[in-house]
Design a protein around this motif. Structure first.
Motif, PDB file in Angstrom:
ATOM      1  N   PRO A 122       0.802  -1.230   0.000  1.00  0.00           N
ATOM      2  CA  PRO A 122       0.000   0.000   0.000  1.00  0.00           C
ATOM      3  C   PRO A 122       0.832   1.275   0.000  1.00  0.00           C
ATOM      4  N   GLU A 123       2.055   1.209   0.546  1.00  0.00           N
ATOM      5  CA  GLU A 123       2.912   2.395   0.550  1.00  0.00           C
ATOM      6  C   GLU A 123       3.284   2.841  -0.863  1.00  0.00           C
ATOM      7  N   GLU A 124       3.227   1.909  -1.828  1.00  0.00           N
ATOM      8  CA  GLU A 124       3.553   2.234  -3.212  1.00  0.00           C
ATOM      9  C   GLU A 124       2.304   2.524  -4.043  1.00  0.00           C
ATOM     10  N   ALA A 125       1.131   2.448  -3.431  1.00  0.00           N
ATOM     11  CA  ALA A 125      -0.124   2.712  -4.128  1.00  0.00           C
ATOM     12  C   ALA A 125      -0.508   4.186  -3.972  1.00  0.00           C
ATOM     13  N   ILE A 126      -1.524   4.595  -4.710  1.00  0.00           N
ATOM     14  CA  ILE A 126      -1.933   6.001  -4.741  1.00  0.00           C
ATOM     15  C   ILE A 126      -3.071   6.228  -3.747  1.00  0.00           C
ATOM     16  N   PRO A 127      -2.869   7.063  -2.725  1.00  0.00           N
ATOM     17  CA  PRO A 127      -3.975   7.354  -1.800  1.00  0.00           C
ATOM     18  C   PRO A 127      -5.138   8.019  -2.534  1.00  0.00           C
ATOM     19  N   LEU A 128      -6.347   7.546  -2.268  1.00  0.00           N
ATOM     20  CA  LEU A 128      -7.534   8.074  -2.933  1.00  0.00           C
ATOM     21  C   LEU A 128      -8.211   9.071  -1.992  1.00  0.00           C
ATOM     22  N   LYS A 129      -7.633  10.230  -1.891  1.00  0.00           N
ATOM     23  CA  LYS A 129      -8.118  11.235  -0.941  1.00  0.00           C
ATOM     24  C   LYS A 129      -9.308  12.021  -1.470  1.00  0.00           C
ATOM     25  N   ASP A 130      -9.454  12.105  -2.793  1.00  0.00           N
ATOM     26  CA  ASP A 130     -10.492  12.953  -3.373  1.00  0.00           C
ATOM     27  C   ASP A 130     -11.670  12.165  -3.931  1.00  0.00           C
ATOM     28  N   VAL A 131     -11.743  10.868  -3.629  1.00  0.00           N
ATOM     29  CA  VAL A 131     -12.872  10.071  -4.108  1.00  0.00           C
ATOM     30  C   VAL A 131     -14.137  10.491  -3.351  1.00  0.00           C
ATOM     31  N   PRO A 132     -15.240  10.782  -4.053  1.00  0.00           N
ATOM     32  CA  PRO A 132     -16.446  11.283  -3.377  1.00  0.00           C
ATOM     33  C   PRO A 132     -17.262  10.185  -2.708  1.00  0.00           C
ATOM     34  N   TRP A 133     -16.609   9.327  -1.911  1.00  0.00           N
ATOM     35  CA  TRP A 133     -17.320   8.300  -1.165  1.00  0.00           C
ATOM     36  C   TRP A 133     -17.873   8.903   0.111  1.00  0.00           C
ATOM     37  N   ARG A 134     -18.920   8.302   0.637  1.00  0.00           N
ATOM     38  CA  ARG A 134     -19.522   8.765   1.878  1.00  0.00           C
ATOM     39  C   ARG A 134     -19.710   7.577   2.804  1.00  0.00           C
ATOM     40  N   GLY A 135     -20.104   7.868   4.040  1.00  0.00           N
ATOM     41  CA  GLY A 135     -20.433   6.809   4.981  1.00  0.00           C
ATOM     42  C   GLY A 135     -19.300   5.820   5.183  1.00  0.00           C
ATOM     43  N   PHE A 136     -19.582   4.540   4.902  1.00  0.00           N
ATOM     44  CA  PHE A 136     -18.599   3.487   5.132  1.00  0.00           C
ATOM     45  C   PHE A 136     -17.373   3.668   4.237  1.00  0.00           C
ATOM     46  N   GLY A 137     -17.562   4.289   3.084  1.00  0.00           N
ATOM     47  CA  GLY A 137     -16.409   4.585   2.230  1.00  0.00           C
ATOM     48  C   GLY A 137     -15.403   5.482   2.920  1.00  0.00           C
ATOM     49  N   LYS A 138     -15.899   6.442   3.697  1.00  0.00           N
ATOM     50  CA  LYS A 138     -15.008   7.337   4.431  1.00  0.00           C
ATOM     51  C   LYS A 138     -14.382   6.657   5.649  1.00  0.00           C
ATOM     52  N   ALA A 139     -14.930   5.511   6.057  1.00  0.00           N
ATOM     53  CA  ALA A 139     -14.323   4.757   7.149  1.00  0.00           C
ATOM     54  C   ALA A 139     -13.094   3.987   6.681  1.00  0.00           C
ATOM     55  N   MET A 140     -12.870   3.975   5.368  1.00  0.00           N
ATOM     56  CA  MET A 140     -11.749   3.255   4.769  1.00  0.00           C
ATOM     57  C   MET A 140     -10.628   4.209   4.351  1.00  0.00           C
ATOM     58  N   ASP A 141      -9.414   3.689   4.349  1.00  0.00           N
ATOM     59  CA  ASP A 141      -8.276   4.350   3.721  1.00  0.00           C
ATOM     60  C   ASP A 141      -7.972   3.563   2.450  1.00  0.00           C
ATOM     61  N   PRO A 142      -8.492   3.990   1.268  1.00  0.00           N
ATOM     62  CA  PRO A 142      -8.273   3.235   0.029  1.00  0.00           C
ATOM     63  C   PRO A 142      -7.053   3.747  -0.732  1.00  0.00           C
ATOM     64  N   ARG A 143      -6.296   2.833  -1.326  1.00  0.00           N
ATOM     65  CA  ARG A 143      -5.113   3.194  -2.104  1.00  0.00           C
ATOM     66  C   ARG A 143      -5.103   2.399  -3.408  1.00  0.00           C
ATOM     67  N   LEU A 144      -5.014   3.125  -4.510  1.00  0.00           N
ATOM     68  CA  LEU A 144      -5.157   2.544  -5.844  1.00  0.00           C
ATOM     69  C   LEU A 144      -3.843   1.944  -6.340  1.00  0.00           C
ATOM     70  N   VAL A 145      -3.933   0.698  -6.813  1.00  0.00           N
ATOM     71  CA  VAL A 145      -2.789   0.015  -7.421  1.00  0.00           C
ATOM     72  C   VAL A 145      -2.913   0.014  -8.937  1.00  0.00           C
ATOM     73  N   ALA A 146      -4.092  -0.318  -9.444  1.00  0.00           N
ATOM     74  CA  ALA A 146      -4.299  -0.421 -10.894  1.00  0.00           C
ATOM     75  C   ALA A 146      -5.741  -0.103 -11.222  1.00  0.00           C
ATOM     76  N   GLY A 147      -5.980   0.362 -12.445  1.00  0.00           N
ATOM     77  CA  GLY A 147      -7.326   0.710 -12.870  1.00  0.00           C
ATOM     78  C   GLY A 147      -7.722   2.069 -12.336  1.00  0.00           C
ATOM     79  N   SER A 148      -9.023   2.259 -12.125  1.00  0.00           N
ATOM     80  CA  SER A 148      -9.552   3.527 -11.658  1.00  0.00           C
ATOM     81  C   SER A 148     -10.840   3.266 -10.905  1.00  0.00           C
TER      82      SER A 148
END
Length: 257
Positions: A122-148
């Motif tokens: 995860p340290e080499e993945a892209i933090p998804l700080k601007d994804v417009p998720w709400r609720g449980f999505g905001k309870a997560m720290d998501p980091r993008l490896v591939a795709g979109s």
């Protein structure tokens, strides 16, 4: 906002804003009640140290943002194989159910398996700080490896559940896996989120070992057809390799304005 997904009061759990879902502001994200039921299943006869090999959550109807009563039952007793069920009700109506296949654990020699390719850490993945998720999505720290997660198509994303399911309690490996797995259809969607629904009425997670650490990666792909039905499938990883797979049946529809 409370610093937990649910606030417990005996066998009743009240969702906080961390539990909200993407489809209806009055309903929960599936990962929140699924993780809560996984927690309850793990608490059944804990001295047996049974391993949850499979857990299937079925959402009988949208799970409301309302107090939820939680019950559990061993529906197939056994020393080697068990089926344990958890149920959530709101105002006396069942809204979600989870059934877990639990298998006894035993030290045994097995041939070494060559691990296939796995996501970079995860340290080499892209933090998804601007994804417009709400609720449980905001309870997560998501980091993008591939795709979109904005455009359609397969994607690989690391997830860290940074908010506890109940206050003051570290989520178990099973809870983390179940919570992350319910994002598979969202990160790999094949339809425009603003124009379509792709709701999963169920979630099944298979594990062959307990995940280790806080991070779970999903390598997800969605399949859809013109009959209004789809399937999202994900391979699950932790930092040490592959831990299991998940499947979600999908109800596809157009959004009504």
């Amino acid at each position: 906002m409370e610093d937990a997904v649910f606030i417990p009061d005996g066998d009743v759990f009240t969702p906080t804003e961390h539990a909200g879902g993407p489809w209806d502001p009055r309903a929960l994200h599936g990962g929140a009640p699924a993780a809560l039921m996984a927690r309850a299943i793990e608490a059944v006869e804990p001295d047996l140290d049974m391993f949850v090999s499979r857990i299937t959550a079925e959402f009988m109807r949208p799970v409301p943002i309302a107090p939820l009563k939680l019950t559990t039952e061993v529906i197939r007793p056994g020393n080697r194989v068990q089926l344990v069920q958890a149920s959530l009700t709101a105002d006396g109506q069942e809204v979600a159910r989870a059934t877990a296949l639990r298998i006894r654990q035993l030290e045994i020699d097995v041939p070494a398996r060559v691990e296939g390719p796995m996501p970079p850490p995860p340290e080499e993945a892209i933090p998804l700080k601007d994804v417009p998720w709400r609720g449980f999505g905001k309870a997560m720290d998501p980091r993008l490896v591939a795709g979109s997660v904005v455009d359609v198509g397969p994607a690989t994303v690391w997830f860290n559940l940074r908010v506890p399911i109940v206050p003051g309690e570290e989520p178990s490996p099973l809870m983390r896996a179940v919570a992350a797995a319910d994002f598979g259809n969202g990160i790999s969607r094949v339809l425009d989120f603003t124009k379509h629904l792709f709701i999963n009425p169920d979630l099944t997670v298979y594990l062959h070992r307990r995940p280790r650490g806080e991070w779970i990666a999903l390598d997800s792909e969605t399949f859809a057809d013109t009959n209004g039905v789809g399937l999202a499938q994900s391979r699950l990883f932790d930092r040490h390799g592959h831990v299991g797979s998940s499947l979600q049946a999908l109800l596809l529809d157009s959004r009504t304005l």
